[in-house]
Design a protein around this motif. Structure first.
Motif, PDB file in Angstrom:
ATOM      1  N   LEU A 111      37.369 -23.750 107.687  1.00 61.34           N
ATOM      2  CA  LEU A 111      36.825 -24.154 109.093  1.00 61.34           C
ATOM      3  C   LEU A 111      35.862 -25.254 108.745  1.00 61.34           C
ATOM      4  O   LEU A 111      35.726 -26.340 109.519  1.00 61.34           O
ATOM      5  N   ASP A 112      34.699 -25.243 107.744  1.00 62.34           N
ATOM      6  CA  ASP A 112      33.517 -26.198 107.685  1.00 62.34           C
ATOM      7  C   ASP A 112      33.953 -27.247 106.729  1.00 62.34           C
ATOM      8  O   ASP A 112      34.218 -26.947 105.371  1.00 62.34           O
ATOM      9  N   VAL A 113      34.016 -28.535 106.833  1.00 61.70           N
ATOM     10  CA  VAL A 113      34.595 -29.320 106.040  1.00 61.70           C
ATOM     11  C   VAL A 113      33.525 -29.856 104.843  1.00 61.70           C
ATOM     12  O   VAL A 113      33.654 -29.823 103.814  1.00 61.70           O
ATOM     13  N   GLN A 114      32.198 -29.473 105.440  1.00 62.10           N
ATOM     14  CA  GLN A 114      31.179 -29.717 104.131  1.00 62.10           C
ATOM     15  C   GLN A 114      30.995 -28.512 103.020  1.00 62.10           C
ATOM     16  O   GLN A 114      30.479 -28.639 102.026  1.00 62.10           O
ATOM     17  N   LEU A 115      31.982 -27.413 103.150  1.00 66.25           N
ATOM     18  CA  LEU A 115      32.238 -26.646 102.264  1.00 66.25           C
ATOM     19  C   LEU A 115      33.567 -26.599 101.658  1.00 66.25           C
ATOM     20  O   LEU A 115      33.886 -25.939 100.626  1.00 66.25           O
TER      21      LEU A 115
ATOM     22  N   ALA B  17      24.299 -22.657 107.134  1.00 64.90           N
ATOM     23  CA  ALA B  17      24.336 -23.801 107.932  1.00 64.90           C
ATOM     24  C   ALA B  17      25.787 -24.073 108.392  1.00 64.90           C
ATOM     25  O   ALA B  17      25.812 -24.191 109.528  1.00 64.90           O
ATOM     26  N   ALA B  18      26.608 -23.640 107.662  1.00 61.36           N
ATOM     27  CA  ALA B  18      28.164 -23.818 107.985  1.00 61.36           C
ATOM     28  C   ALA B  18      28.433 -22.697 108.953  1.00 61.36           C
ATOM     29  O   ALA B  18      29.342 -23.129 109.946  1.00 61.36           O
ATOM     30  N   PHE B  19      27.670 -21.728 108.874  1.00 60.18           N
ATOM     31  CA  PHE B  19      28.229 -20.585 109.769  1.00 60.18           C
ATOM     32  C   PHE B  19      27.406 -20.974 111.191  1.00 60.18           C
ATOM     33  O   PHE B  19      28.126 -20.721 112.446  1.00 60.18           O
ATOM     34  N   GLU B  20      26.417 -21.400 111.292  1.00 59.59           N
ATOM     35  CA  GLU B  20      25.663 -21.974 112.511  1.00 59.59           C
ATOM     36  C   GLU B  20      26.377 -23.209 113.292  1.00 59.59           C
ATOM     37  O   GLU B  20      26.709 -23.275 114.249  1.00 59.59           O
ATOM     38  N   ARG B  21      26.995 -24.103 112.116  1.00 57.57           N
ATOM     39  CA  ARG B  21      27.902 -25.004 112.547  1.00 57.57           C
ATOM     40  C   ARG B  21      29.094 -24.705 113.274  1.00 57.57           C
ATOM     41  O   ARG B  21      29.640 -24.999 114.579  1.00 57.57           O
ATOM     42  N   VAL B  22      29.815 -23.652 112.788  1.00 56.83           N
ATOM     43  CA  VAL B  22      31.123 -22.952 113.110  1.00 56.83           C
ATOM     44  C   VAL B  22      30.883 -22.136 114.557  1.00 56.83           C
ATOM     45  O   VAL B  22      31.647 -22.446 115.366  1.00 56.83           O
TER      46      VAL B  22
END
Length: 314
Positions: A51-55, A299-304
């Protein structure tokens, strides 16, 4: 009859829990909680990375496959343990035993190779950060992952074929929680020397070869880090490698203790404890290892989760 290759055993009896009579309910709850946490952590990690593009980087691409293997790894073993504890049924058919051993060996073997690939990835990231995305482009990443799966499946075919062409004539009681190699070899009748040499040699080769790749990769990582002038860069580089090193130490440490020890130094109870650790506990711990001290994952978890809150408020 003991010397031919005709298998007279049609099922096996798993005796791993016979020494824990009266604790079945407690053990069921413990294993169930471990399994649920394992699935939640590993499946959650895969979904988060998707789900997170930055990952969408090589490191997390490999991590998503490690999470997939851990979820499958645990699912091959734990449901059967739960069924045994819940129903008291300890009988497993010959075919089910062979299938469990085959898929378990695929997951374990592939994970060995994948951890080696991940160590190589960390070496490229630290030694050539500017060329990292070029050196580890999607085609190369997929080639490395497919190679790990091919090696894992090939090894599983070899080990399963060798193990289940042995003769099991009279005793069908496996003093273990599941169909693993050491207790199966103890039940075989006739001369199993050649088969054991092939199985043990290949298993040891897989463990030692990948351990050597990991060791060389991290020696080169340390060499590259020591050349860095900035202490901040050195700390960041070591931090990105710490999670992988922890996972490697746990996985290879338990496998080595289980399969590389001499037969004279083994005890059934120690083997049972170690087997639970690398089949149930480590798959549960890996998502925690890679997320608790990882700022990118947090950070990805917070964004999602933030996105979901936005959608809910619309």
């Amino acid at each position: 009859m003991a010397k031919n290759n005709l298998t007279t055993v049609t099922n096996f009896i798993l005796m791993g829990f016979t020494d824990y009579s009266g604790l079945e309910s407690l053990l069921f709850l413990v294993f169930l909680n471990f399994y649920l946490v394992t699935l939640l952590g590993n499946v959650g990690m895969i979904i988060l990375i998707q789900l997170d593009v930055q990952l969408h980087t090589p490191m997390y691409f490999f991590l998503s496959h490690l999470s997939l293997l851990d979820a499958c790894y645990s699912s091959v073993i734990t449901p059967q343990i739960l069924a045994t504890l819940a129903t008291g049924k300890t009988i497993i058919s010959y075919g089910q035993c062979a299938a469990q051993f085959f898929f378990f060996t695929i997951c374990a073997g592939t994970e060995c190779f994948l951890l080696g690939v991940m160590a190589y990835d960390r070496y490229i990231a630290v030694s050539n950060p500017l060329l990292y995305t070029v050196a580890m482009n999607p085609r190369i990443c997929w080639s490395l992952v497919v190679g790990a799966y091919v090696c894992g499946i090939s090894g599983a075919i070899l080990r399963t074929t060798c193990s289940f062409t042995l003769s099991f004539c009279d005793n069908n009681q496996i003093d273990f929680f599941f169909c693993d190699l050491p207790p199966l070899l103890k039940l075989a009748c006739g001369d199993t020397t050649n088969t054991e040499i092939i199985i043990i040699f290949f298993g040891n080769f897989v463990i030692l070869a990948n351990a050597m790749v990991i060791l060389i990769s991290y020696l080169l990582v340390i060499k590259a880090v020591l050349r860095m002038k900035s202490s901040g860069s050195r700390a960041k580089s070591f931090s990105t490698c710490a999670s992988h090193l922890t996972a490697v130490a746990l996985f290879f440490g338990t496998l080595s203790f289980m399969y590389l020890r001499s037969g004279s130094g083994k005890s059934p109870e120690e083997d049972k404890v170690i087997s639970v650790f690398y089949t149930v506990v480590i798959p549960m711990l890996n998502p925690l290892i890679y997320s608790l001290r990882n700022k990118d994952v947090k950070a990805a978890f917070e964004r999602v989760t933030g996105r979901f809150h936005v959608f809910q408020n619309m």
